[in-house]
Design a protein around this motif. Structure first.
Motif, PDB file in Angstrom:
ATOM      1  N   LEU A 101       2.546  24.932  -6.651  1.00 19.66           N
ATOM      2  CA  LEU A 101       3.599  24.830  -7.666  1.00 19.66           C
ATOM      3  C   LEU A 101       2.986  24.650  -9.051  1.00 19.66           C
ATOM      4  CD1 LEU A 101       6.546  24.518  -8.535  1.00 19.66           C
ATOM      5  CD2 LEU A 101       6.373  22.084  -7.969  1.00 19.66           C
ATOM      6  N   LEU A 102       1.994  23.764  -9.157  1.00 25.90           N
ATOM      7  CA  LEU A 102       1.345  23.539 -10.452  1.00 25.90           C
ATOM      8  C   LEU A 102       0.673  24.798 -10.964  1.00 25.90           C
ATOM      9  CD1 LEU A 102      -0.231  19.990 -10.011  1.00 25.90           C
ATOM     10  CD2 LEU A 102       1.597  20.644 -11.574  1.00 25.90           C
ATOM     11  N   GLU A 103       0.039  25.551 -10.062  1.00 27.96           N
ATOM     12  CA  GLU A 103      -0.637  26.781 -10.482  1.00 27.96           C
ATOM     13  C   GLU A 103       0.365  27.793 -11.011  1.00 27.96           C
ATOM     14  OE1 GLU A 103      -2.790  27.793  -6.952  1.00 27.96           O
ATOM     15  OE2 GLU A 103      -4.608  26.736  -7.605  1.00 27.96           O
ATOM     16  N   ARG A 104       1.543  27.869 -10.369  1.00 30.31           N
ATOM     17  CA  ARG A 104       2.575  28.774 -10.885  1.00 30.31           C
ATOM     18  C   ARG A 104       3.072  28.314 -12.254  1.00 30.31           C
ATOM     19  NH1 ARG A 104       4.261  28.680  -5.430  1.00 30.31           N
ATOM     20  NH2 ARG A 104       5.930  27.177  -5.873  1.00 30.31           N
ATOM     21  N   GLN A 105       3.226  27.000 -12.401  1.00 32.58           N
ATOM     22  CA  GLN A 105       3.665  26.477 -13.689  1.00 32.58           C
ATOM     23  C   GLN A 105       2.616  26.735 -14.769  1.00 32.58           C
ATOM     24  OE1 GLN A 105       4.369  22.390 -12.580  1.00 32.58           O
ATOM     25  NE2 GLN A 105       6.546  22.735 -12.175  1.00 32.58           N
ATOM     26  N   GLU A 106       1.331  26.541 -14.423  1.00 36.28           N
ATOM     27  CA  GLU A 106       0.254  26.793 -15.381  1.00 36.28           C
ATOM     28  C   GLU A 106       0.215  28.260 -15.777  1.00 36.28           C
ATOM     29  OE1 GLU A 106      -3.295  25.404 -13.566  1.00 36.28           O
ATOM     30  OE2 GLU A 106      -2.820  23.271 -13.833  1.00 36.28           O
ATOM     31  N   ALA A 107       0.419  29.151 -14.790  1.00 34.86           N
ATOM     32  CA  ALA A 107       0.420  30.582 -15.093  1.00 34.86           C
ATOM     33  C   ALA A 107       1.551  30.918 -16.062  1.00 34.86           C
ATOM     34  CB  ALA A 107       0.555  31.396 -13.802  1.00 34.86           C
ATOM     35  N   GLY A 108       2.712  30.307 -15.839  1.00 34.75           N
ATOM     36  CA  GLY A 108       3.827  30.535 -16.745  1.00 34.75           C
ATOM     37  C   GLY A 108       3.540  30.029 -18.144  1.00 34.75           C
ATOM     38  N   LEU A 109       2.896  28.851 -18.241  1.00 36.06           N
ATOM     39  CA  LEU A 109       2.540  28.312 -19.551  1.00 36.06           C
ATOM     40  C   LEU A 109       1.521  29.191 -20.263  1.00 36.06           C
ATOM     41  CD1 LEU A 109       2.309  24.495 -18.729  1.00 36.06           C
ATOM     42  CD2 LEU A 109       4.034  25.629 -20.129  1.00 36.06           C
TER      43      LEU A 109
ATOM     44  N   LEU B  21       2.469  12.642  -9.279  1.00 35.13           N
ATOM     45  CA  LEU B  21       2.001  14.004  -9.024  1.00 35.13           C
ATOM     46  C   LEU B  21       3.154  14.994  -8.847  1.00 35.13           C
ATOM     47  CD1 LEU B  21      -0.970  13.250  -6.592  1.00 35.13           C
ATOM     48  CD2 LEU B  21      -1.115  14.052  -8.960  1.00 35.13           C
ATOM     49  N   GLY B  22       4.394  14.491  -8.948  1.00 36.33           N
ATOM     50  CA  GLY B  22       5.547  15.386  -8.921  1.00 36.33           C
ATOM     51  C   GLY B  22       6.234  15.516  -7.586  1.00 36.33           C
ATOM     52  N   ALA B  23       5.862  14.717  -6.604  1.00 41.01           N
ATOM     53  CA  ALA B  23       6.486  14.829  -5.285  1.00 41.01           C
ATOM     54  C   ALA B  23       7.902  14.265  -5.315  1.00 41.01           C
ATOM     55  CB  ALA B  23       5.651  14.090  -4.240  1.00 41.01           C
ATOM     56  N   GLY B  24       8.799  14.863  -4.539  1.00 40.48           N
ATOM     57  CA  GLY B  24      10.165  14.379  -4.421  1.00 40.48           C
ATOM     58  C   GLY B  24      10.276  13.303  -3.366  1.00 40.48           C
ATOM     59  N   LEU B  25      11.388  12.573  -3.397  1.00 41.17           N
ATOM     60  CA  LEU B  25      11.567  11.483  -2.433  1.00 41.17           C
ATOM     61  C   LEU B  25      11.633  11.992  -0.997  1.00 41.17           C
ATOM     62  CD1 LEU B  25      14.122   9.132  -4.245  1.00 41.17           C
ATOM     63  CD2 LEU B  25      11.651   8.833  -3.973  1.00 41.17           C
ATOM     64  N   GLY B  26      12.247  13.154  -0.794  1.00 45.17           N
ATOM     65  CA  GLY B  26      12.307  13.706   0.552  1.00 45.17           C
ATOM     66  C   GLY B  26      10.925  14.013   1.090  1.00 45.17           C
ATOM     67  N   GLU B  27      10.062  14.570   0.240  1.00 43.62           N
ATOM     68  CA  GLU B  27       8.686  14.864   0.668  1.00 43.62           C
ATOM     69  C   GLU B  27       7.938  13.572   0.977  1.00 43.62           C
ATOM     70  OE1 GLU B  27       7.503  18.855  -1.810  1.00 43.62           O
ATOM     71  OE2 GLU B  27       7.825  17.017  -2.962  1.00 43.62           O
TER      72      GLU B  27
ATOM     73  N   ALA C 147       0.835  -1.208   0.000  1.00 41.27           N
ATOM     74  CA  ALA C 147       0.000   0.000   0.000  1.00 41.27           C
ATOM     75  C   ALA C 147       0.871   1.260   0.000  1.00 41.27           C
ATOM     76  CB  ALA C 147      -0.926  -0.005   1.207  1.00 41.27           C
ATOM     77  N   ARG C 148       1.984   1.217   0.785  1.00 38.81           N
ATOM     78  CA  ARG C 148       2.872   2.375   0.801  1.00 38.81           C
ATOM     79  C   ARG C 148       3.535   2.579  -0.561  1.00 38.81           C
ATOM     80  NH1 ARG C 148       4.217   0.174   5.771  1.00 38.81           N
ATOM     81  NH2 ARG C 148       6.320  -0.476   5.092  1.00 38.81           N
ATOM     82  N   LEU C 149       3.897   1.476  -1.224  1.00 44.45           N
ATOM     83  CA  LEU C 149       4.486   1.590  -2.559  1.00 44.45           C
ATOM     84  C   LEU C 149       3.488   2.176  -3.567  1.00 44.45           C
ATOM     85  CD1 LEU C 149       6.549  -1.714  -2.764  1.00 44.45           C
ATOM     86  CD2 LEU C 149       7.453   0.616  -3.007  1.00 44.45           C
ATOM     87  N   GLU C 150       2.225   1.791  -3.453  1.00 46.40           N
ATOM     88  CA  GLU C 150       1.199   2.357  -4.339  1.00 46.40           C
ATOM     89  C   GLU C 150       1.070   3.859  -4.107  1.00 46.40           C
ATOM     90  OE1 GLU C 150      -2.089  -0.113  -3.291  1.00 46.40           O
ATOM     91  OE2 GLU C 150      -1.772  -1.477  -4.987  1.00 46.40           O
ATOM     92  N   LEU C 151       1.145   4.265  -2.828  1.00 47.25           N
ATOM     93  CA  LEU C 151       1.094   5.693  -2.521  1.00 47.25           C
ATOM     94  C   LEU C 151       2.321   6.408  -3.082  1.00 47.25           C
ATOM     95  CD1 LEU C 151      -0.153   8.128  -1.101  1.00 47.25           C
ATOM     96  CD2 LEU C 151       1.006   7.407   1.000  1.00 47.25           C
ATOM     97  N   VAL C 152       3.493   5.777  -2.964  1.00 45.54           N
ATOM     98  CA  VAL C 152       4.717   6.370  -3.500  1.00 45.54           C
ATOM     99  C   VAL C 152       4.566   6.605  -5.004  1.00 45.54           C
ATOM    100  CG1 VAL C 152       7.156   5.944  -4.007  1.00 45.54           C
ATOM    101  CG2 VAL C 152       6.239   5.458  -1.728  1.00 45.54           C
ATOM    102  N   ARG C 153       4.066   5.585  -5.700  1.00 41.02           N
ATOM    103  CA  ARG C 153       3.899   5.724  -7.156  1.00 41.02           C
ATOM    104  C   ARG C 153       2.970   6.891  -7.480  1.00 41.02           C
ATOM    105  NH1 ARG C 153       0.549   1.826 -11.302  1.00 41.02           N
ATOM    106  NH2 ARG C 153       0.944   3.087 -13.151  1.00 41.02           N
TER     107      ARG C 153
END
Length: 330
Positions: free
Chosen positions: A89-97, A62-68, A51-57
């Protein structure tokens, strides 16, 4: 799945959708370690680890880093906190796009030069303060070398673009065009000429005089009452419709009143005539003329940037209310 069973790495990979090498990697870096191992050293995982591995995937997609992810699995951060961080972060990226898309779209429309491309890129990145400064400089120059009515100047300056934090492409394209317009010297001079002629020739001095502006402002609450009634589908021949029609006629008969002339008399004929004028206004609204000058274009662009089109005036509803009010009360 059996809660007490231990699964080999091949089964874990199939169940989680991860590759075997990915499952090994997450174990080696301490994200999700095996629950046990065989005598031969083969890794085994229980249901909780799977279950934890499924959450990791999911979090990695969704773009999360390993530390997070480690902090979430260790209980040092919540999924809600992680989601909030990545959404921002996604909203800032979308605004830039969107900004890039607006610049590219404008380039295609205008066949822009390299210098214009650099300018457009700069314009979409301006802060709120910098945008307001551009508009203020524009109106300062437009109003230089003549004395427009103070209240008109206040109104012109108040109608300004307010670009949201996450604008749509159409809003950004409108802002680019507007920013180019207000910085163009020929456009500034053209707006000055257009407004100067509107305020100083023909009926301009009368329509921009303080008494007339007072009269026009006095109509605002009546207009709003008519718009509210139309939106709420109040029958024009109802008591509320007659009340609004009476208020409108009371205002209209006094618009051109002077100490020497009491203004137009309130008669059934006058009310019918006023209703006809309302229908003419409705027809004009359906087929408005194309913008005639840079000031009209300025106003249209501000409306697009702000994404706040004005509510349509209820010409036909008010015409019906005026006609009904010309008849004796039932």
């Amino acid at each position: 799945m059996d809660m007490n069973k231990l699964y080999p790495i091949g089964d874990v990979a199939r169940r989680t959708g991860l590759s075997i090498s990915a499952v090994r990697y997450y174990a080696d870096v301490g994200v999700v370690t095996p629950s046990a191992s065989t005598a031969a050293g083969h890794r085994l995982y229980d249901v909780s680890a799977i279950a934890r591995l499924e959450l990791v995937r999911t979090l990695r997609e969704l773009g999360a880093g390993l530390g997070e992810i480690r902090r979430v699995l260790a209980g040092e951060a919540t999924l809600r906190e992680l989601a909030a961080t990545h959404l921002a972060l996604l909203e800032r990226q979308e605004a830039g796009l969107r900004r890039r898309r607006a610049v590219l779209s404008t380039i295609l429309k205008q066949d822009s030069t390299a210098e214009q491309v650099l300018l457009m890129h700069k314009l979409v990145g301006l802060s709120d303060e910098e945008r307001h400064q551009l508009i203020d400089e524009f109106w300062t120059e437009v109003c230089t070398d003549w004395e427009p009515p103070e209240r008109m100047t206040e109104w012109w300056r108040a109608v300004r673009p307010e670009l949201p934090d996450y604008p749509a492409t159409a809003q950004l394209e409108a802002w680019i065009e507007l920013a180019e317009l207000v910085q163009d010297n020929e456009a500034r001079q053209a707006v000055r000429r257009q407004l100067y002629e509107a305020c100083t020739t023909g009926a301009g001095p009368l329509m921009t005089s303080s008494p007339m502006l007072d009269s026009l402002e006095a109509a605002t609450p009546i207009s709003q009452a008519a718009m509210d009634a139309s939106r709420e589908q109040v029958p024009p021949d109802s008591p509320r419709g007659r009340e609004i029609a009476d208020q409108w006629i009371g205002w209209l008969t006094g618009v051109f009143a002077t100490p020497d002339s009491p203004g137009s008399p309130d008669t059934p004929e006058f009310r019918i005539q006023a209703a006809d004028h309302m229908l003419a206004g409705a027809e004009w609204d359906r087929t408005p003329p194309q913008p005639e000058g840079p000031f009209d274009r300025y106003m249209a662009l501000v409306t697009t940037v702000n994404n706040a089109p004005q509510e349509q005036f209820p010409w036909e509803w008010l015409a019906a209310a005026l006609r009904a009010s010309a008849l004796p009360p039932r």
